[in-house]
Design an enzyme around this catalytic site. Structure first.
Site, PDB file in Angstrom:
ATOM      1  CG  ASP A 190      -1.345 -12.251 -18.368  1.00 12.71           C
ATOM      2  OD1 ASP A 190      -1.531 -13.114 -17.482  1.00 12.71           O
ATOM      3  OD2 ASP A 190      -1.342 -11.023 -18.122  1.00 12.71           O
TER       4      ASP A 190
ATOM      5  CG  ASN B 157       1.001  -8.790 -14.109  1.00  8.61           C
ATOM      6  OD1 ASN B 157       1.051  -9.220 -15.257  1.00  8.61           O
ATOM      7  ND2 ASN B 157      -0.155  -8.647 -13.460  1.00  8.61           N
TER       8      ASN B 157
ATOM      9  CB  THR C 205      -0.980  -0.028   1.192  1.00 10.50           C
ATOM     10  OG1 THR C 205      -1.816  -1.174   1.029  1.00 10.50           O
ATOM     11  CG2 THR C 205      -1.833   1.224   1.240  1.00 10.50           C
TER      12      THR C 205
ATOM     13  CE  LYS D 194      -0.255  -9.268 -21.079  1.00 18.73           C
ATOM     14  NZ  LYS D 194       0.376  -8.831 -19.838  1.00 18.73           N
TER      15      LYS D 194
ATOM     16  CG  HIS E 261       1.224  -5.099 -15.131  1.00 18.81           C
ATOM     17  ND1 HIS E 261       0.626  -4.191 -14.282  1.00 18.81           N
ATOM     18  CD2 HIS E 261       0.250  -5.959 -15.482  1.00 18.81           C
ATOM     19  CE1 HIS E 261      -0.641  -4.502 -14.118  1.00 18.81           C
ATOM     20  NE2 HIS E 261      -0.905  -5.569 -14.839  1.00 18.81           N
ATOM     21  CB  SER E 262       0.189  -1.476 -19.074  1.00 24.52           C
ATOM     22  OG  SER E 262      -0.848  -1.947 -19.883  1.00 24.52           O
ATOM     23  CG  ASN E 263      -4.202  -2.407 -14.700  1.00 22.76           C
ATOM     24  OD1 ASN E 263      -5.189  -3.023 -15.079  1.00 22.76           O
ATOM     25  ND2 ASN E 263      -3.446  -2.807 -13.723  1.00 22.76           N
TER      26      ASN E 263
ATOM     27  CE1 TYR F   5      -3.061  -7.667 -22.292  1.00 24.31           C
ATOM     28  CE2 TYR F   5      -2.155  -5.740 -21.198  1.00 24.31           C
ATOM     29  CZ  TYR F   5      -2.703  -7.007 -21.146  1.00 24.31           C
ATOM     30  OH  TYR F   5      -2.904  -7.591 -19.917  1.00 24.31           O
TER      31      TYR F   5
ATOM     32  CD  GLU G 230       2.101 -11.149 -18.340  1.00 22.92           C
ATOM     33  OE1 GLU G 230       2.664 -10.928 -19.437  1.00 22.92           O
ATOM     34  OE2 GLU G 230       1.319 -10.338 -17.816  1.00 22.92           O
TER      35      GLU G 230
ATOM     36  CG  ASP H 234       2.286  -1.331 -12.904  1.00 25.46           C
ATOM     37  OD1 ASP H 234       2.426  -0.112 -12.671  1.00 25.46           O
ATOM     38  OD2 ASP H 234       1.231  -1.812 -13.340  1.00 25.46           O
TER      39      ASP H 234
ATOM     40  CG  ASN I 241      -4.591 -11.710 -15.594  1.00 24.91           C
ATOM     41  OD1 ASN I 241      -5.051 -11.212 -16.614  1.00 24.91           O
ATOM     42  ND2 ASN I 241      -3.607 -11.137 -14.911  1.00 24.91           N
TER      43      ASN I 241
ATOM     44  NE  ARG J  71     -10.134  -3.490 -13.927  1.00 24.90           N
ATOM     45  CZ  ARG J  71      -9.068  -3.965 -14.535  1.00 24.90           C
ATOM     46  NH1 ARG J  71      -7.897  -3.393 -14.365  1.00 24.90           N
ATOM     47  NH2 ARG J  71      -9.154  -5.015 -15.323  1.00 24.90           N
TER      48      ARG J  71
ATOM     49  CG  HIS K 276      -4.415  -1.715 -20.865  1.00 25.68           C
ATOM     50  ND1 HIS K 276      -3.337  -2.356 -20.330  1.00 25.68           N
ATOM     51  CD2 HIS K 276      -5.501  -2.437 -20.466  1.00 25.68           C
ATOM     52  CE1 HIS K 276      -3.748  -3.413 -19.634  1.00 25.68           C
ATOM     53  NE2 HIS K 276      -5.056  -3.490 -19.712  1.00 25.68           N
TER      54      HIS K 276
ATOM     55  CE  LYS L 102      -4.612  -9.760 -19.488  1.00 23.23           C
ATOM     56  NZ  LYS L 102      -3.815 -10.026 -18.317  1.00 23.23           N
TER      57      LYS L 102
HETATM   58  O1  GKR Z   1      -6.864  -4.842 -18.259  1.00 18.56           O
HETATM   59  O2  GKR Z   1      -8.079  -6.615 -18.058  1.00 18.56           O
HETATM   60  C1  GKR Z   1      -7.015  -6.025 -17.979  1.00 18.56           C
HETATM   61  C2  GKR Z   1      -5.781  -6.793 -17.577  1.00 18.56           C
HETATM   62  O3  GKR Z   1      -6.115  -8.092 -17.228  1.00 18.56           O
HETATM   63  C3  GKR Z   1      -5.053  -6.100 -16.477  1.00 18.56           C
HETATM   64  O4  GKR Z   1      -5.923  -5.676 -15.494  1.00 18.56           O
HETATM   65  C4  GKR Z   1      -3.959  -6.929 -15.895  1.00 18.56           C
HETATM   66  O5  GKR Z   1      -3.565  -6.398 -14.664  1.00 18.56           O
HETATM   67  O6  GKR Z   1      -2.822  -6.441 -17.915  1.00 18.56           O
HETATM   68  C5  GKR Z   1      -2.721  -6.931 -16.696  1.00 18.56           C
HETATM   69  C6  GKR Z   1      -1.887  -8.173 -16.630  1.00 18.56           C
HETATM   70  O7  GKR Z   1      -0.935  -8.280 -17.369  1.00 18.56           O
HETATM   71  O8  GKR Z   1      -2.141  -9.040 -15.797  1.00 18.56           O
HETATM   72 MG    MG Z   2      -0.192 -10.092 -16.504  1.00 19.44          MG
END
Ligand code: GKR
Ligand code: MG
Length: 493
Positions: free
Chosen positions: A290, A338, A177, A260, A389-391, A218, A315, A362, A292, A473, A418, A262
């Protein structure tokens, strides 16, 4: 020995410092902030109607511990935190689907010497509450003393009772945090430092070793549009043909040289098929997948073995350090994360267990740009790769990512972004500085971050925030509001 202060001070005695700080905090508490009530899926919630501004007053602010003489300091006089929302597309992931708006917070710091600096971070309500909580204590700090900022943030967060607000819809929750809160202040401080000395942020981070930063395209499974709204400018992508078509457009428009996907949305077999489709269409692009953490260890091993020779890295196939280590022993390609290494505390166990080959840094959750470089040093020491990494993010964050990658020699994978998912009218910076050529962004060379705030755009996106009714979110909640039978499962396959 751990004292009451995280960084024992050689300055004025703590009792005096504490007293004047509580006096200052009282004054600040009395400053007028109006609130609106917003209707959300979870009922009505109270939210400040205006950007939060820490009033300009150095009266009663204790001296900082810096040995620099007062005339050479650039002290923080004002911090403005503006929550904003920008239109987002229905991008699918393993925890649900992106909502109609993505939330961010824009941090502006001003100094008594007339400089201003910018930072960008998550816009979830608990995170914004923490930013506001610590902002009060940053007034008076010398902008070159980010260590002092961090010390005050750690102290201020002792009073934090909020939960959540990690900005990633539950996908990354174990990050530190204080580091998440420090990040936008660190970036804004570096922006000002650069302006003071007349050098780009990359110079303050040790100097650029590359003049442009490569990003990966992405790819997301997605619907054609948000249910009940017009279709967006990107077609639906719900199978291999859709993903390949999306990649073709992304490569044509932005020139990406790495891709990449998702995953974690459809079955592993369907996602393997999509990766093989991409390989056929793009024989020379490095490819990443990736999900997740959507797969069990066994599923991850199967997928990894089937995709032998196809992926640059896999990933976060499965959750947790121990699970990742078990997968890594059986699959041929590097494993990246990540999700299981998201703070400095995670590095030692991950190295000990041999869980990963590549860490995605990140700066939004690793404590800003300098602490991200500390991570870079650790990965170098342990022979690990470093990626980024990104959001969903805007231009201030992109500028920060570019400066960091420029000045971090071992951050040599194409970074995630993104960016293509954001409409061009949905940003808070004056356009033109950051653009993609052959999948890369040139590192700004003007002082600081090199980007300028567009105040009209900021006001517009703040208005969107107030109207959109979102405070956090919540990809899962949004998906369940559309498909009540949707279940959050981890792992899913
Ligand atoms: O934007 O849905 C998204 C991604 O899944 C993101 O929130 C992830 O944190 O891009 C990210 C990742 O590489 O895990
Ligand atoms: Mg990831």
């Amino acid at each position: 020995m751990r004292s009451a202060s995280p960084f024992p001070s050689r300055g004025s005695p703590r009792s005096w410092r504490d007293k004047s700080w509580s006096r200052c905090a009282c004054l600040l508490k009395r400053s007028a902030i109006s609130y609106v009530r917003l209707r959300t899926p979870r009922g009505c919630e109270r939210q400040p109607a205006t950007p939060f501004i820490v009033p300009v007053s150095l009266e009663g602010v204790p001296a900082v511990t810096s040995p620099i003489v007062a005339s050479e300091r650039h002290r923080v006089t004002k911090i403005t935190i503006t929550p904003i929302a920008f239109r987002d597309l229905p991008l699918l992931n393993t925890v649900g689907v992106h909502e109609t708006f993505a939330l961010r917070a824009i941090v502006e710091i001003e100094t008594d010497s007339g400089f201003t600096g910018l930072g960008e971070t998550y816009g979830d309500a608990p995170h914004i509450a923490r930013l506001r909580m610590v902002a009060r204590d940053l007034v008076g700090v010398d902008i070159f003393n980010v260590s002092e900022m961090r010390r005050r943030i750690i102290l201020a967060l002792r009073a934090d009772t909020t939960v959540g607000g990690h900005g990633m819809s539950g996908m990354v929750t174990g990050s530190s945090t204080p580091d998440r809160v420090l990040s936008p202040f660190d970036v804004a401080a570096l922006d000002i430092q650069g302006k003071v000395v007349g050098r780009p942020v990359s110079d303050l981070l040790g100097g650029a070793v590359r003049s442009e930063i490569a990003f990966s395209g992405y790819l997301f499974y997605k619907w054609a549009g948000h249910p009940g709204q017009d279709e967006d400018s990107w077609d639906a992508a719900l199978d291999t043909a859709g993903i390949v078509a999306q990649a073709q457009r992304m490569v044509a428009d932005f020139g990406f040289t790495a891709l990449k996907l998702k995953g974690g949305v459809f079955t592993p077999e369907e996602e393997i098929d999509a990766v093989l489709g991409l390989r056929k269409a793009f024989p020379n692009h490095p490819l990443r997948l990736d999900p997740n953490g959507a797969w069990t260890v066994d599923t991850s091993i199967n997928v990894g073995q089937v995709l032998d020779g196809v992926l640059e890295y896999l990933e976060d196939p499965t959750p947790g350090i121990t699970g990742m280590a078990a997968v890594r022993r059986e699959v041929p390609m590097p494993l990246a994360t990540n999700m299981c290494v998201v703070s400095f505390d995670d590095v030692a166990p991950a190295v000990r267990e041999g869980a990963v080959d590549v860490i995605l840094s990140d700066h939004h959750f690793w404590g800003g740009l300098r602490r991200s470089q500390a991570l870079a040093g650790i990965t170098e020491t342990f022979g690990l790769g470093l990626s980024m990494h990104s959001n969903s993010h805007l231009g201030i964050s992109l500028a920060a990512m570019v400066h960091l990658a420029a000045a971090t020699p071992n951050l040599d994978y194409a970074c995630d972004t993104h960016w293509p998912w954001k409409d061009t009218d949905q940003d808070v910076i004056v356009p033109g500085v950051l653009s993609f050529h052959q999948g890369a962004v040139a590192v700004p060379t003007t002082p600081g971050l090199g980007v300028e705030l567009d105040r009209d755009a900021l006001a517009r996106l703040h208005e969107q925030y107030l109207k959109c009714g979102l405070l956090n979110r919540d990809d899962t909640g949004y998906m369940q509001s559309l498909q009540p039978e949707y279940e959050l499962l981890s792992p899913r396959w």
